[in-house]
Design a protein around this motif. Structure first.
Motif: not given
Length: 153
Positions: A115, A140-143, A148, A150-151
């Motif tokens: 973000d 914010a997250l890991t892809v 996904v 991690w969030r």
């Protein structure tokens, strides 16, 4: 990399011309905000941005990649250039540009998503030099592999 007058040394300029990659190598005791500020102001931004992020000893300042991108931006790098120096450019330097480093079709599908937060932020180096900015990145997250992994809570 700077001479006694604060100018980028001719030998450093010549090395870049020969293709030497100039990595910021941000480490708690190996990074100086004022040297970086002066180099960028002279048109000599880092080729790539990396960190030695680890569990630091007490009193050591370290920053993660999500902090280095806005920090280098605050020091004078255009934001898009700081992102490129942290993603596609290092992948290309390592010869992995057709596997990682961007979200192009057919690549690994790995991404860190942030973000973008507007507001005052400051960073300090181990010499006590500081830089003020108006932008930070919050994870914010890991892809990984398009999924996904991690969030943020």
């Amino acid at each position: 990399m700077l001479d006694g007058r604060g100018a980028v040394r001719p030998e450093v300029l010549a090395a870049r011309e020969r293709g030497v990659v100039m990595d910021v190598g941000h480490a708690g005791v190996h990074f100086d905000i004022e040297v970086t500020r002066q180099a960028i102001a002279q048109g000599f931004p880092p080729s790539t941005i990396s960190t030695d992020a680890h569990l630091p000893p007490p009193g050591r300042i370290t920053y993660g990649m999500h902090e280095l991108i806005p920090q280098l931006h605050a020091l004078g790098m255009p934001f898009e250039d700081a992102v490129e120096a942290s993603t596609s450019r290092p992948a290309a330097v390592l010869g992995l540009g057709d596997e990682i480093g961007s979200l192009a079709p057919g690549l690994a599908g790995d991404a860190a998503v942030f973000d973008r937060v507007e507001g005052a932020v400051s960073w300090v180096d181990m010499s006590g030099h500081s830089v003020e900015g108006e932008l930070s990145l919050e994870p914010a997250l890991t892809v990984l592999g398009g999924e996904v992994a991690w969030r943020a809570a």
